[in-house]
Scaffold this active site. Structure first.
Site, PDB file in Angstrom:
ATOM      1  N   ASP A   1       0.840  -1.196   0.000  1.00  0.00           N
ATOM      2  CA  ASP A   1       0.000   0.000   0.000  1.00  0.00           C
ATOM      3  C   ASP A   1       0.879   1.252   0.000  1.00  0.00           C
ATOM      4  OD1 ASP A   1      -2.457   1.271  -0.093  1.00  0.00           O
ATOM      5  OD2 ASP A   1      -2.560   1.487   2.082  1.00  0.00           O
TER       6      ASP A   1
ATOM      7  N   HIS B   1      -3.963  13.780   0.841  1.00  0.00           N
ATOM      8  CA  HIS B   1      -4.230  12.975   2.037  1.00  0.00           C
ATOM      9  C   HIS B   1      -3.031  13.039   2.997  1.00  0.00           C
ATOM     10  CE1 HIS B   1      -5.551   9.564   4.501  1.00  0.00           C
ATOM     11  NE2 HIS B   1      -4.374   9.009   4.305  1.00  0.00           N
TER      12      HIS B   1
ATOM     13  N   GLU C   1     -10.575   4.154   3.214  1.00  0.00           N
ATOM     14  CA  GLU C   1      -9.634   4.932   2.409  1.00  0.00           C
ATOM     15  C   GLU C   1      -9.949   4.706   0.937  1.00  0.00           C
ATOM     16  OE1 GLU C   1      -5.595   4.065   3.677  1.00  0.00           O
ATOM     17  OE2 GLU C   1      -5.759   5.536   5.306  1.00  0.00           O
TER      18      GLU C   1
ATOM     19  N   GLU D   1      -8.959   4.363  -2.516  1.00  0.00           N
ATOM     20  CA  GLU D   1      -7.695   4.081  -3.197  1.00  0.00           C
ATOM     21  C   GLU D   1      -7.931   3.382  -4.532  1.00  0.00           C
ATOM     22  OE1 GLU D   1      -4.390   2.602  -0.991  1.00  0.00           O
ATOM     23  OE2 GLU D   1      -5.239   3.189   0.948  1.00  0.00           O
TER      24      GLU D   1
ATOM     25  N   ASP E   1      -9.015   0.548   1.693  1.00  0.00           N
ATOM     26  CA  ASP E   1      -8.091   0.149   2.752  1.00  0.00           C
ATOM     27  C   ASP E   1      -8.730   0.525   4.094  1.00  0.00           C
ATOM     28  OD1 ASP E   1      -5.814  -0.477   4.222  1.00  0.00           O
ATOM     29  OD2 ASP E   1      -4.827   1.435   3.783  1.00  0.00           O
TER      30      ASP E   1
ATOM     31  N   ARG F   1      -8.584   3.704  13.070  1.00  0.00           N
ATOM     32  CA  ARG F   1      -7.669   4.813  13.374  1.00  0.00           C
ATOM     33  C   ARG F   1      -7.194   4.822  14.817  1.00  0.00           C
ATOM     34  NH1 ARG F   1      -6.100   5.806   8.335  1.00  0.00           N
ATOM     35  NH2 ARG F   1      -7.799   6.561   7.016  1.00  0.00           N
TER      36      ARG F   1
ATOM     37  N   GLN G   1      -4.525   2.290  14.924  1.00  0.00           N
ATOM     38  CA  GLN G   1      -3.388   2.792  14.144  1.00  0.00           C
ATOM     39  C   GLN G   1      -2.582   3.832  14.921  1.00  0.00           C
ATOM     40  OE1 GLN G   1      -4.634   4.410  10.365  1.00  0.00           O
ATOM     41  NE2 GLN G   1      -2.562   4.948   9.717  1.00  0.00           N
TER      42      GLN G   1
ATOM     43  N   LYS H   1      -4.945  -2.206   9.841  1.00  0.00           N
ATOM     44  CA  LYS H   1      -5.277  -2.266   8.420  1.00  0.00           C
ATOM     45  C   LYS H   1      -5.309  -3.682   7.855  1.00  0.00           C
ATOM     46  CE  LYS H   1      -3.610   2.378   7.359  1.00  0.00           C
ATOM     47  NZ  LYS H   1      -4.494   2.880   6.281  1.00  0.00           N
TER      48      LYS H   1
ATOM     49  N   THR I   1      -9.540  -5.705   3.429  1.00  0.00           N
ATOM     50  CA  THR I   1      -9.374  -4.729   2.349  1.00  0.00           C
ATOM     51  C   THR I   1     -10.353  -5.147   1.255  1.00  0.00           C
ATOM     52  OG1 THR I   1      -7.030  -4.437   2.860  1.00  0.00           O
ATOM     53  CG2 THR I   1      -7.755  -3.766   0.652  1.00  0.00           C
TER      54      THR I   1
ATOM     55  N   GLU J   1     -10.145  12.620   7.483  1.00  0.00           N
ATOM     56  CA  GLU J   1     -10.045  13.959   6.898  1.00  0.00           C
ATOM     57  C   GLU J   1     -11.381  14.688   6.988  1.00  0.00           C
ATOM     58  OE1 GLU J   1      -8.116  11.772   3.505  1.00  0.00           O
ATOM     59  OE2 GLU J   1      -7.397  13.804   3.051  1.00  0.00           O
TER      60      GLU J   1
END
Ligand code: MN
Length: 441
Positions: free
Chosen positions: A138, A145, A210, A212, A244, A248, A251, A264, A268, A385
């Site tokens: 990844d 971002h 996420e 992606e 993904d 958080r 993380q 993560k 996925t 975000e």
């Protein structure tokens, strides 16, 4: 424009009625995937309108010859690794033959005569991950971002010093990649937010997505033999969407010093169709020039042809549908709209960097691009975000609000490539619904 041929001709109609002006899978797309039916085991197919063209049966019916036959034999298998290993020439030959078989015209006669056995209704089929994925890497190539994360972490400047030199990535987990539609279980884990003094174990409270791009690797390289940037594009078969999913609060606690791990690797989601680089040829564009003052990439990452045509103009969107919205029959709500052109690094630069020290890529490997946020809030590609780490509530048309994902929420990623004079092509949904965490005990 290189690689534009008769398979991009918008004036050629398909004989498959549902494919006519289909917004996602028109005749000019022809993505490859692996599907099964209630009666039959997984095998390769091609999306055409609302149907799937069965490559195994087409092969058995003798519809292919020469290099197209070799490619069809590989693409009819339950995993597409051997097809991906073949490279461009046989793949493009198969694409041309499929176009001829599915477009109105004399060449289509043998396929039309067998349409009842060659076509399956897509909504009656199950899609599978299209390859046995050996490795998943990844990247972090969505610069907006990366910048937004630095702002929230109060870094000045927001980007780390290596960002404009190194296509940053981490090795992620291939085993938990799932096809669109697979439920996603909220993970339990060791959580600690920055406002907490000690960690605790339990369900993630800050479950995020996420936005992606997924990049499918075709031909690999031998261990110890880097892929030069000028040849790097030849190693990419095609693209999909990739979510993904990210916990958080897990993380934030675990990521230093070695990067994300359990935050993560619990799941996925990918869209199951491989939209080939051949199909995407009309949507290539120049890599946007770097802003004044940014360093020029080091020579092993610089190629004039890659800069001139190595980027893509592909629109992206993120939609959410809560349980309340689903129960009320309300359509999914768009959270964000972005574009692949916001990547700071090209796909070829990712391939060249990944292999520069000798690491070997293998057919069926997949890259995530990194979260593809647009510069402005309307195109931010994650809830961390959009909600500014949970400090701003996002209002939904149902009257509900969100900071992070709640149980029952469905999150959908979509892509659509559009250009005047060409058929619009999409990738198909990349969707997953959040299930409650397993009870602790
Ligand atoms: Mn990611």
């Amino acid at each position: 424009m290189p690689d534009i041929d008769e398979t991009h001709d918008i004036s050629r109609p398909p004989w498959v009625a549902s494919a006519l002006s289909h917004p996602v899978f028109p005749l000019q797309n022809l993505p490859f995937g692996v599907f099964s039916t209630a009666a039959e085991d997984p095998r390769g197919g091609v999306a055409i309108g609302d149907e799937i063209f069965d490559l195994k049966r087409a092969l058995e019916a003798g519809l292919f010859t020469g290099p197209a036959r070799d490619a069809a034999a590989a693409a009819a298998a339950p995993t597409l690794n051997a097809f991906m290993a073949l490279g461009k020439a046989p793949r493009a030959a198969l694409r041309k033959r499929l176009f001829a078989l599915l477009a109105e015209g004399d060449e289509a006669a043998p396929a039309r005569a067998l349409s009842a056995t060659l076509l399956h209704r897509a909504d009656a089929c199950t899609m599978h991950v299209p390859a046995a994925i050996g490795s998943y890497t990844d990247f972090f190539a969505g610069i907006h971002h990366a910048y937004n994360g630095g702002v929230r972490n109060k870094r000045n400047p927001p980007l780390l010093p290596n960002y404009k030199y190194v296509p940053v990535a981490y090795h992620s987990r291939a085993s938990s990649i799932c096809p669109s539609g697979t439920p996603v279980r909220r993970p339990n884990g060791q959580r600690k937010r920055v406002d907490e003094s000690a960690p605790s174990f339990g369900p993630s409270r800050n479950l995020d997505f996420e936005l992606e791009l997924g990049v499918w690797i075709g031909p690999g390289n031998a261990l110890g033999e880097p892929i030069p940037i000028a040849r790097a594009g030849e190693h990419v078969v095609g693209l999909c969407m990739l979510n993904d999913w990210s916990a958080r609060d897990v993380q934030a606690w675990e990521y230093q010093p070695l990067g994300p791990f359990l935050s993560k690797n619990f799941g996925t989601t990918i869209s199951p169709w491989i939209v080939t680089v051949e199909a995407l040829a009309p949507f290539r564009r120049a890599q946007p020039p770097r802003p004044e003052g940014d360093p020029r990439p080091l020579p092993y990452l610089w190629d004039e042809a890659d800069q001139a045509g190595g980027a893509f103009d592909i629109g992206l969107e993120v939609l959410i549908r809560t349980t309340a919205m689903r129960d009320a029959g309300v359509a999914a709500h768009r959270l964000s709209a972005s574009n692949v052109k916001h990547l700071y690094w090209t796909l070829a630069q990712m391939v060249a960097h990944h292999t520069c020290g000798g690491c070997n890529l293998e057919p069926g490997d997949i890259f995530g691009s990194g979260t593809l946020s647009a510069p402005d809030r309307s195109g931010w590609g994650s809830l961390s975000e959009l909600s500014e780490d949970g400090t701003t509530r996002i209002e939904l048309p149902s009257g509900e609000t969100r900071t992070f994902l709640e149980d029952g929420d469905e999150l959908i990623l979509r892509a659509s490539a559009q250009r005047e004079g060409y058929a619009t092509i999409g990738f198909g949904d990349c969707a997953g619904r959040i299930m409650p965490a397993l009870a602790l005990g």
